[in-house]
Design a protein around this motif. Structure first.
Motif, PDB file in Angstrom:
ATOM      1  N   SER A   1       5.561  -2.684  -2.569  1.00 10.98           N
ATOM      2  CA  SER A   1       6.541  -3.607  -2.025  1.00 10.98           C
ATOM      3  C   SER A   1       6.144  -3.949  -0.595  1.00 10.98           C
ATOM      4  CB  SER A   1       7.929  -2.958  -2.056  1.00 10.98           C
ATOM      5  OG  SER A   1       8.889  -3.825  -1.513  1.00 10.98           O
ATOM      6  N   LEU A   2       5.989  -5.242  -0.310  1.00 12.79           N
ATOM      7  CA  LEU A   2       5.592  -5.682   1.026  1.00 12.79           C
ATOM      8  C   LEU A   2       6.810  -6.003   1.884  1.00 12.79           C
ATOM      9  CD1 LEU A   2       2.682  -8.117   0.045  1.00 12.79           C
ATOM     10  CD2 LEU A   2       2.486  -5.760   0.858  1.00 12.79           C
ATOM     11  N   PHE A   3       7.700  -6.798   1.341  1.00  8.61           N
ATOM     12  CA  PHE A   3       8.872  -7.239   2.090  1.00  8.61           C
ATOM     13  C   PHE A   3      10.065  -7.367   1.153  1.00  8.61           C
ATOM     14  CE2 PHE A   3       6.933  -8.351   6.053  1.00  8.61           C
ATOM     15  CZ  PHE A   3       5.687  -8.888   5.769  1.00  8.61           C
ATOM     16  N   MET A   4      11.236  -7.173   1.739  1.00  4.43           N
ATOM     17  CA  MET A   4      12.478  -7.591   1.113  1.00  4.43           C
ATOM     18  C   MET A   4      13.225  -8.433   2.136  1.00  4.43           C
ATOM     19  SD  MET A   4      15.704  -5.508  -0.347  1.00  4.43           S
ATOM     20  CE  MET A   4      16.308  -5.363   1.311  1.00  4.43           C
ATOM     21  N   LEU A   5      13.599  -9.644   1.727  1.00  6.89           N
ATOM     22  CA  LEU A   5      14.217 -10.593   2.651  1.00  6.89           C
ATOM     23  C   LEU A   5      15.532 -11.086   2.092  1.00  6.89           C
ATOM     24  CD1 LEU A   5      11.174 -12.971   3.099  1.00  6.89           C
ATOM     25  CD2 LEU A   5      12.128 -11.643   4.935  1.00  6.89           C
TER      26      LEU A   5
ATOM     27  N   LEU B   1       4.876 -16.468   1.904  1.00  5.30           N
ATOM     28  CA  LEU B   1       4.177 -15.286   2.398  1.00  5.30           C
ATOM     29  C   LEU B   1       2.903 -15.773   3.076  1.00  5.30           C
ATOM     30  CD1 LEU B   1       3.828 -12.152   2.494  1.00  5.30           C
ATOM     31  CD2 LEU B   1       2.495 -12.379   0.395  1.00  5.30           C
ATOM     32  N   HIS B   2       2.731 -15.398   4.330  1.00  6.74           N
ATOM     33  CA  HIS B   2       1.547 -15.794   5.083  1.00  6.74           C
ATOM     34  C   HIS B   2       0.699 -14.569   5.387  1.00  6.74           C
ATOM     35  CE1 HIS B   2       3.544 -19.636   5.786  1.00  6.74           C
ATOM     36  NE2 HIS B   2       4.599 -18.978   6.217  1.00  6.74           N
ATOM     37  N   ILE B   3      -0.605 -14.748   5.305  1.00  6.00           N
ATOM     38  CA  ILE B   3      -1.543 -13.707   5.702  1.00  6.00           C
ATOM     39  C   ILE B   3      -2.436 -14.301   6.787  1.00  6.00           C
ATOM     40  CG2 ILE B   3      -3.337 -12.087   4.983  1.00  6.00           C
ATOM     41  CD1 ILE B   3      -2.314 -12.347   2.121  1.00  6.00           C
ATOM     42  N   THR B   4      -2.397 -13.714   7.958  1.00  9.91           N
ATOM     43  CA  THR B   4      -3.259 -14.185   9.035  1.00  9.91           C
ATOM     44  C   THR B   4      -4.553 -13.366   9.041  1.00  9.91           C
ATOM     45  OG1 THR B   4      -2.281 -12.656  10.632  1.00  9.91           O
ATOM     46  CG2 THR B   4      -1.248 -14.810  10.415  1.00  9.91           C
ATOM     47  N   ALA B   5      -5.642 -14.018   9.484  1.00 11.74           N
ATOM     48  CA  ALA B   5      -6.942 -13.342   9.578  1.00 11.74           C
ATOM     49  C   ALA B   5      -7.247 -12.572   8.300  1.00 11.74           C
ATOM     50  CB  ALA B   5      -6.967 -12.422  10.790  1.00 11.74           C
TER      51      ALA B   5
ATOM     52  N   HIS C   1       4.913  -7.861   9.305  1.00 10.50           N
ATOM     53  CA  HIS C   1       4.365  -6.518   9.239  1.00 10.50           C
ATOM     54  C   HIS C   1       2.851  -6.643   9.332  1.00 10.50           C
ATOM     55  CE1 HIS C   1       4.098  -2.289   8.319  1.00 10.50           C
ATOM     56  NE2 HIS C   1       3.220  -2.535   7.381  1.00 10.50           N
ATOM     57  N   GLY C   2       2.329  -6.290  10.504  1.00 13.05           N
ATOM     58  CA  GLY C   2       0.888  -6.424  10.706  1.00 13.05           C
ATOM     59  C   GLY C   2       0.462  -7.882  10.609  1.00 13.05           C
ATOM     60  N   ARG C   3      -0.484  -8.148   9.696  1.00  8.44           N
ATOM     61  CA  ARG C   3      -0.975  -9.522   9.512  1.00  8.44           C
ATOM     62  C   ARG C   3      -0.150 -10.308   8.494  1.00  8.44           C
ATOM     63  NH1 ARG C   3      -5.197  -9.639   6.913  1.00  8.44           N
ATOM     64  NH2 ARG C   3      -5.362  -7.455   6.277  1.00  8.44           N
TER      65      ARG C   3
END
Lengths: 118, 106
Positions: free
Chosen positions: B45-49, B72-76, B56-58
């Motif tokens: 589980s990454l997030f609950m919104l 859901l965004h992932i940076t770098a 959380h981090g990147r």
């Protein structure tokens, strides 16, 4: 947080046999969930298991095919009965626990049991 | 029409790229979950919104309740981000999207 373990992690079974999957949680939880993920598909809820009562099955799933036990607040089993190749899937157990940031619940999943029926 | 739709279904990226995965839903929800599933099958589980934005981090997750949409965004991005990302919405039970398969190449 919760740590969930499942046994077995994977198995290959013959059609017509049955397999029991175990799910162990390191916290006491009221509700445990069993999901199936068929190849290339999303997760589908099989049933919800509450300690001390019969499991509640979703449409399309029946107790005779997927009997569930919930003997205490940290353990549950799911049996896949009279298996056919269509039962080849990943089976996952899951629990809800209060999140670290507040009373809203966070979903935790076991590592899954990968089942292949020949 | 599925109650939870994700796009894209498949996504490839070069290491370092900014990645966006979208989730739209058609039912009333109490919360939305973003999950990560690695090739072995385990789900994290990454997030609950239920509103706004979390980081959380990147990883960044946003939700617009009025538009019934989450991203859901992932940076770098990094090759270790390669996985299937699943959106799930909570009603009286979780309803799952079909997932977005992400591959990040070095």
């Amino acid at each position: 947080s919760a740590v969930i373990s499942q046994k077995p992690s994977r198995d290959i079974c013959q059609r017509g046999t049955s397999l029991t999957i175990q799910c162990q949680v390191d916290s006491q939880v009221t509700m445990m969930f069993w999901y199936r993920q068929q190849p290339g598909q999303s997760l589908t809820l099989i049933a919800t298991a509450n300690q001390g009562s019969e499991a509640t099955y979703e449409s399309g799933f029946v107790i005779d095919k997927f009997p569930i036990s919930r003997p205490n607040l940290t353990f549950s089993t799911l049996t896949v009965s009279n298996m056919s190749p269509e039962d080849s899937s990943i089976y996952l157990c899951s629990v809800e626990l209060p999140g670290l940031a507040g009373p809203q619940e966070t979903q935790y999943f076991g590592p899954g049991t990968r089942l292949l029926v020949l | 029409k599925n109650e939870v739709e994700q796009s894209p279904q498949n996504l490839t990226a070069q290491e370092g790229e900014f990645i966006t995965i979208n989730c739209s839903y058609s039912v009333g929800i109490s919360a939305l979950h973003w999950l990560q599933q690695h090739p072995g099958g385990g789900i994290v589980s990454l997030f609950m919104l239920s509103s706004g934005k979390k980081k959380h981090g990147r990883l960044i997750a946003t939700i617009n309740i009025q538009e019934k949409h989450s991203s859901l965004h992932i940076t770098a991005s990094h090759p270790r981000d390669s996985a299937v990302y699943i959106c799930a919405v909570g009603t009286d039970k979780l309803i799952f999207g079909t997932g977005t398969r992400l591959q990040v190449f070095p």
